[in-house]
Every structure is written in structure tokens, then in C-alpha cells.
Design a protein around this motif. Structure first.
Motif, short mmCIF file in Angstrom:
data_model
loop_
_atom_site.label_atom_id
_atom_site.label_comp_id
_atom_site.label_asym_id
_atom_site.label_seq_id
_atom_site.Cartn_x
_atom_site.Cartn_y
_atom_site.Cartn_z
N TYR A 1 -5.28 4.65 -2.22
CA TYR A 1 -6.21 4.78 -1.10
C TYR A 1 -6.02 6.12 -0.38
O TYR A 1 -6.98 6.80 -0.03
N TYR A 2 -4.77 6.48 -0.14
CA TYR A 2 -4.47 7.75 0.54
C TYR A 2 -4.99 8.93 -0.27
O TYR A 2 -5.62 9.83 0.28
N LYS A 3 -4.73 8.94 -1.58
CA LYS A 3 -5.17 10.05 -2.43
C LYS A 3 -6.69 10.16 -2.43
O LYS A 3 -7.23 11.27 -2.33
N SER B 1 6.94 -1.14 4.23
CA SER B 1 7.16 -2.53 4.62
C SER B 1 6.60 -3.48 3.56
O SER B 1 5.55 -3.23 2.96
N ARG B 2 7.28 -4.58 3.36
CA ARG B 2 6.87 -5.56 2.35
C ARG B 2 5.65 -6.37 2.75
O ARG B 2 5.06 -7.05 1.92
N ASP B 3 5.26 -6.33 4.03
CA ASP B 3 4.08 -7.08 4.44
C ASP B 3 2.78 -6.30 4.23
O ASP B 3 1.71 -6.77 4.56
N LEU B 4 2.90 -5.11 3.65
CA LEU B 4 1.74 -4.29 3.30
C LEU B 4 1.49 -4.40 1.80
O LEU B 4 2.35 -4.89 1.07
N PRO B 5 0.34 -3.93 1.32
CA PRO B 5 0.10 -3.96 -0.12
C PRO B 5 1.14 -3.11 -0.87
O PRO B 5 1.85 -2.30 -0.24
N MET C 1 -9.94 -2.45 10.08
CA MET C 1 -9.29 -1.57 9.12
C MET C 1 -8.67 -2.47 8.04
O MET C 1 -8.05 -3.48 8.36
N ASN C 2 -8.83 -2.07 6.80
CA ASN C 2 -8.25 -2.86 5.71
C ASN C 2 -6.74 -2.62 5.59
O ASN C 2 -6.18 -1.73 6.23
N SER C 3 -6.09 -3.43 4.78
CA SER C 3 -4.64 -3.33 4.67
C SER C 3 -4.21 -2.01 4.03
O SER C 3 -3.13 -1.51 4.31
N GLY C 4 -5.07 -1.41 3.18
CA GLY C 4 -4.75 -0.09 2.62
C GLY C 4 -4.70 0.97 3.71
O GLY C 4 -3.82 1.82 3.73
N GLY C 5 -5.65 0.90 4.63
CA GLY C 5 -5.67 1.83 5.77
C GLY C 5 -4.46 1.65 6.66
O GLY C 5 -3.87 2.61 7.13
N LYS C 6 -4.08 0.39 6.89
CA LYS C 6 -2.89 0.12 7.69
C LYS C 6 -1.64 0.67 7.00
O LYS C 6 -0.74 1.19 7.65
#
Length: 50
Positions: free
Chosen positions: A34-36, A22-26, A1-6
Motif C-alpha cells: 500500500y505504501y509503495k 504491531s501484530r494488530d495491523l495487517p 481509513m483502512n487498516s493498510g493506511g493505519k
């Protein structure tokens, strides 16, 4: 899973505001895009079996 999915899973699980992710995500704007796209392409239908 990519970081957008995470990032999407993180937001849905925690119910936080997009800007409070969280700051460790994009960046939230990237994850929201990505969600939209996922939502607009009937991503939820895969959970409903339709």
C-alpha cells in the motif's frame, strides 16, 4: 481509513522496520505494498501542495 493506511501511519510515526510493525495491523508486506503504491502515485505531493 483502512487498516493498510493505519499501518503506513504507524510505520511512519514510529520509524520502525517494516517487519517490526504491531501484530494488530495487517502483515508488513501488505502495508508496504500500500505504501509503495501510494508513494509511486505521488502521495507525498498532497502534503507539499503540488
Amino acid at each position: 481509513m483502512n487498516s493498510g493506511g493505519k499501518g503506513i501511519l504507524y510505520q511512519l510515526k514510529n520509524g520502525c522496520n517494516w517487519r517490526d510493525m504491531s501484530r494488530d495491523l495487517p502483515p508488513f508486506s501488505t502495508v508496504y505494498r500500500y505504501y509503495k503504491e501510494w508513494k509511486d502515485n505521488h502521495g507525498c505531493s498532497s502534503f507539499n501542495g503540488t
